[in-house]
Design a protein around this motif. Structure first.
Motif, PDB file in Angstrom:
ATOM      1  N   GLY A 201       0.825  -1.216   0.000  1.00 32.80           N
ATOM      2  CA  GLY A 201       0.000   0.000   0.000  1.00 32.80           C
ATOM      3  C   GLY A 201       0.849   1.251   0.000  1.00 32.80           C
ATOM      4  N   LEU A 202       0.357   2.281  -0.664  1.00 37.52           N
ATOM      5  CA  LEU A 202       1.095   3.537  -0.654  1.00 37.52           C
ATOM      6  C   LEU A 202       0.157   4.725  -0.796  1.00 37.52           C
ATOM      7  CD1 LEU A 202       2.812   3.988  -4.113  1.00 37.52           C
ATOM      8  CD2 LEU A 202       1.643   1.881  -3.498  1.00 37.52           C
ATOM      9  N   GLU A 203       0.655   5.865  -0.336  1.00 36.01           N
ATOM     10  CA  GLU A 203      -0.069   7.115  -0.512  1.00 36.01           C
ATOM     11  C   GLU A 203       0.769   8.013  -1.403  1.00 36.01           C
ATOM     12  OE1 GLU A 203      -2.375   8.748   2.832  1.00 36.01           O
ATOM     13  OE2 GLU A 203      -1.346  10.648   2.439  1.00 36.01           O
ATOM     14  N   GLU A 300      -5.030  -1.134  -7.163  1.00 35.32           N
ATOM     15  CA  GLU A 300      -6.331  -0.476  -7.018  1.00 35.32           C
ATOM     16  C   GLU A 300      -6.184   0.909  -6.400  1.00 35.32           C
ATOM     17  OE1 GLU A 300      -9.264  -1.686  -7.980  1.00 35.32           O
ATOM     18  OE2 GLU A 300      -8.822  -3.814  -8.268  1.00 35.32           O
ATOM     19  N   LEU A 301      -6.908   1.860  -6.962  1.00 36.05           N
ATOM     20  CA  LEU A 301      -7.059   3.174  -6.328  1.00 36.05           C
ATOM     21  C   LEU A 301      -8.150   3.045  -5.277  1.00 36.05           C
ATOM     22  CD1 LEU A 301      -7.061   5.394  -9.547  1.00 36.05           C
ATOM     23  CD2 LEU A 301      -5.112   4.746  -8.107  1.00 36.05           C
ATOM     24  N   ASN A 302      -7.805   3.258  -4.026  1.00 37.11           N
ATOM     25  CA  ASN A 302      -8.786   3.155  -2.936  1.00 37.11           C
ATOM     26  C   ASN A 302      -9.349   4.508  -2.553  1.00 37.11           C
ATOM     27  OD1 ASN A 302      -6.309   0.993  -1.764  1.00 37.11           O
ATOM     28  ND2 ASN A 302      -8.257   0.263  -2.556  1.00 37.11           N
ATOM     29  N   LYS A 324      -4.678   7.178  -2.670  1.00 40.17           N
ATOM     30  CA  LYS A 324      -4.342   6.025  -1.842  1.00 40.17           C
ATOM     31  C   LYS A 324      -4.453   4.782  -2.725  1.00 40.17           C
ATOM     32  CE  LYS A 324      -5.973   8.314   2.319  1.00 40.17           C
ATOM     33  NZ  LYS A 324      -4.939   8.170   3.345  1.00 40.17           N
ATOM     34  N   ILE A 325      -3.394   4.006  -2.707  1.00 40.68           N
ATOM     35  CA  ILE A 325      -3.281   2.875  -3.634  1.00 40.68           C
ATOM     36  C   ILE A 325      -2.911   1.611  -2.866  1.00 40.68           C
ATOM     37  CG2 ILE A 325      -1.977   1.955  -5.604  1.00 40.68           C
ATOM     38  CD1 ILE A 325      -1.394   4.804  -6.473  1.00 40.68           C
ATOM     39  N   THR A 326      -3.562   0.491  -3.189  1.00 46.67           N
ATOM     40  CA  THR A 326      -3.050  -0.795  -2.693  1.00 46.67           C
ATOM     41  C   THR A 326      -2.936  -1.779  -3.847  1.00 46.67           C
ATOM     42  OG1 THR A 326      -5.302  -1.426  -2.058  1.00 46.67           O
ATOM     43  CG2 THR A 326      -3.846  -0.695  -0.286  1.00 46.67           C
TER      44      THR A 326
END
Lengths: 457, 457
Positions: A201-203, A300-302, A324-326
């Motif tokens: 996960g990353l921002e 995925e873009l969360n 926010k991406i995971t």
């Protein structure tokens, strides 16, 4: 042992449900610091319930974050030891206005219980506790040694579980890990999972001009941070649903013919379209739907946001934008490597006029367990007895990072025997849990302990 | 008339500033229904101030929305009549935590006043009122006939102004429209605008699966609404900053050699980069920066949002995503046509698996006024006297849709003589207004009325 267990389950059902509602009413949202005391209250409730259920050594063990609830019942050192894992913390409840009833005032309607944590994972944690209480009530002992380790930080990436396990290696020693935090394949189709996707996960934050600007005065002259963001994010996939990050798929094993066949058989696109109310499914071209969930990685873009969100329009060029991406990862992808590849892609594709910040957050390895473990057979038999149908050996699209922790540090073979349904809105408004699966699941869990003592004696 | 005016301005300055702070303290946010009473309170304050300033026929006139404040001073029917327009409503103040001081407790620091509405447009409305009061105080009469029309809905698209003008054609009859709602070209460089960009605003909503989904369980199987949104929005521009919507530029006149030369001369990219704190400017390739603001249309994302926005990560596939878009238009673009072209583009480029909703919102025609009007010369002379430098005939990147209303319905030639600066954060946190330009601007406004009576006698 069937009769006394079934009778005891029936006798105790009403009491169990009342207790479950009490447990679910505690808003143990681990990500929200204003609920810190509530998280502890849930731990205390659980510890107290385990004590009353006949467990020994019940303790609330501190971590640097929310505490772990431990309990055990050690009956015979020659019998296998099962470590039960679950988490008593829950997801946030926003958007709260989309809940039909209060997320923390659980309600039973049509044999379904509604509320935050009903299926993920307080409802299932509660079942593990009642599994022990039921057998103890019916028989006065347990067929195996049992340990409980219930954490309060799963929804925030189990930040302190690794340290906790390191600090309590002896206490947690066992043969099998029993996790009830996964789903069945359908209302009447139980499953035992032998594989899980990992996560990375990353921002991503973009900064443009030093403050929000008026789009009339500056529009056309300066990069709009949101334009840069949509361009950057759109560069992450091609038009066939494939992730375009260089090297993203390099470690992914191709689907075997057999896997593809199983996935094709299990994919029912029409049913899924109806369930989700969409005209078309979408994903990486060339793979059946179930393969896209079980065996293929995703990005995925969360969450994406920047600029004005109020009613009407505001003619602003926003100074910042956030995404926010995971990624869901499959064997043998390495979350750290994927994080680095993503960071490189974002840097290489950064539009002019904005600054980039990337923060790597949650990560967990993907996991596949050996399919020939006797505990898998025990689970299979137990599920068949409770559901009157054969369980399917499945993989899961989700991640249970703690499986890696317990496997790597304690050598535990995980049995992922969950009773939720994918359609039960966990992580979303109106989370619920079918009590039919509460009943059958509790039956299966008790049976699993008896089966295990047979298979592993 | 110079001496008595200058003396009166000096004598009254402290009182004027105290009054301005009182006026600015009323949170007249027109877009927020919870501030409805505050908007009316600002209208009442203004009406009261005009009455005390010596104006006649002061009235609060109702519309279907927020009211209009009217006043006049009719001295001689052979003299020209100036209708002064401004708006006493203000933008919202979010993100409020980015304000260094309370947006509605104006503060003066280093001869700059900080607060919402200081430059857009309550500060300048106040100057128009004090222009009349000062001359009346100094001379007992006015050199021209004066009318005031201050509306409370400019920041929400002047929704009821057209109807209001239609209903009061006689009352508002005049020769010249004086608007102080535009900016100077720099701290010491006054400008009179002869052109404005138009606007076309829309909200785009995408709907995917019926509810938010868990990205582990469904990721890869179904369209992620945010993926569809960033793909759709990224399709609106090419990599050279050009809008890719078919037909978008069809009505745009090419830049003349002269216009291009003026724009090149006025573009100072280094200064702008420093002002905005960006490494690079960005916009449609092949045009100098000032031309991109004055003479080229834009399509700006003002807000984009969907999914999780809290701290940390939430592994969700969001059900909906929203984008707020405004286009700045130039002659001879038609906002309705542009809206239709945009709708078609969005429909044609819609990714699979989501549903599209497009709502057309604010719109205004672009405007160019004839440069040979005597009122332009009057404004030019007045600015030179007050600023001791020649004013530049400029165009504006922003939109003042009411200019079209007053031109089309009453035949008024607009004089856009504003004293704000582009860097004064209107529509953003920490809006401010330089009191140096308050002083010089007020001086210029009073002088304008005397110049006008000479030029148009």
């Amino acid at each position: 042992m069937e009769e006394p267990i079934v009778t005891t389950l029936e006798k105790n059902r009403d009491r169990y449900l009342k207790q479950m509602i009490e447990f679910l009413s505690i808003p143990s949202i681990s990500s929200d610091s204003t609920h810190k005391a509530d998280v502890r209250r849930a731990a205390e409730w659980l510890a107290n319930d385990l004590k009353h259920g006949g467990l020994s050594h019940v303790q609330i063990l501190e971590t640097a974050g929310h505490p772990v609830v431990y309990a055990d019942y050690l009956t015979d050192e020659n019998k296998p030891t099962v470590l039960c894992y679950g988490h008593y913390d829950v997801q946030p409840v926003d958007p709260v206005d989309q809940w039909q009833t209060d997320p923390f005032k659980p309600e039973i309607r049509d044999n379904i219980i509604y509320g935050r944590g009903t299926s993920d994972d307080k409802g299932q944690v509660f079942m593990l506790a009642k599994m022990a209480e039921t057998i103890l009530d019916a028989t006065g002992t347990l067929p195996v040694n049992l340990k409980f380790c219930f954490e309060g930080e799963e929804e925030i990436g189990s930040a302190h579980l690794d340290d906790f396990v390191d600090a309590h290696l002896d206490l947690l020693k066992a043969d099998v890990l029993l996790v009830s935090d996964t789903t069945m394949l359908g209302m009447d189709q139980p499953a035992v999972s032998y594989g899980l996707r990992g996560i990375c996960g990353l921002e991503v934050r973009l900064r443009g001009p030093k403050g929000d600007l008026h789009s009339g005065v500056y529009g056309g002259a300066v990069q709009n941070t949101l334009h840069a963001m949509v361009e950057l994010l759109a560069s992450l996939h091609d038009h066939h649903g494939r992730v375009t990050v260089d090297g993203f798929y390099d470690q992914v094993k191709p689907l075997t013919k057999e896997e593809r066949k199983v996935c094709e058989t299990l994919s029912d696109d029409d049913v899924l379209k109806k369930e989700l109310d969409v005209d078309a499914l979408y994903g990486e071209e060339g793979y059946p739907t179930v393969a896209r969930i079980w065996s293929r990685p995703t990005l995925e873009l969360n969450g994406v946001y920047g600029g004005f969100q109020g009613e009407g329009l505001k003619t602003v060029i926003p100074s910042t934008a956030t995404a926010k991406i995971t990624c869901r990862l499959v064997p043998d992808q390495d979350p750290a490597l994927i994080g680095a590849l993503l960071r490189k892609h974002l840097k290489d594709h950064l539009p002019a006029g904005v600054k980039l910040e990337v923060e790597l957050m949650d990560h967990a390895d993907p996991f596949i367990m050996p399919v020939d473990h006797p505990a898998l057979q025990a689970a299979h038999n137990a599920l068949e007895k409770a559901f009157h149908t054969k369980a399917i050996l499945s993989r899961q699209g989700g991640s249970v990072p703690i499986v890696n922790t317990f496997h790597d540090k304690l050598g535990l073979a995980p049995i992922l025997m969950g009773f939720g349904l994918d359609s039960e809105n966990f992580h979303a408004p109106n989370e619920h849990f079918h009590l039919k699966n509460f009943d059958r699941g509790l039956r299966a869990l008790t049976e699993f302990l008896f089966e295990l003592s047979k298979q592993m004696n």
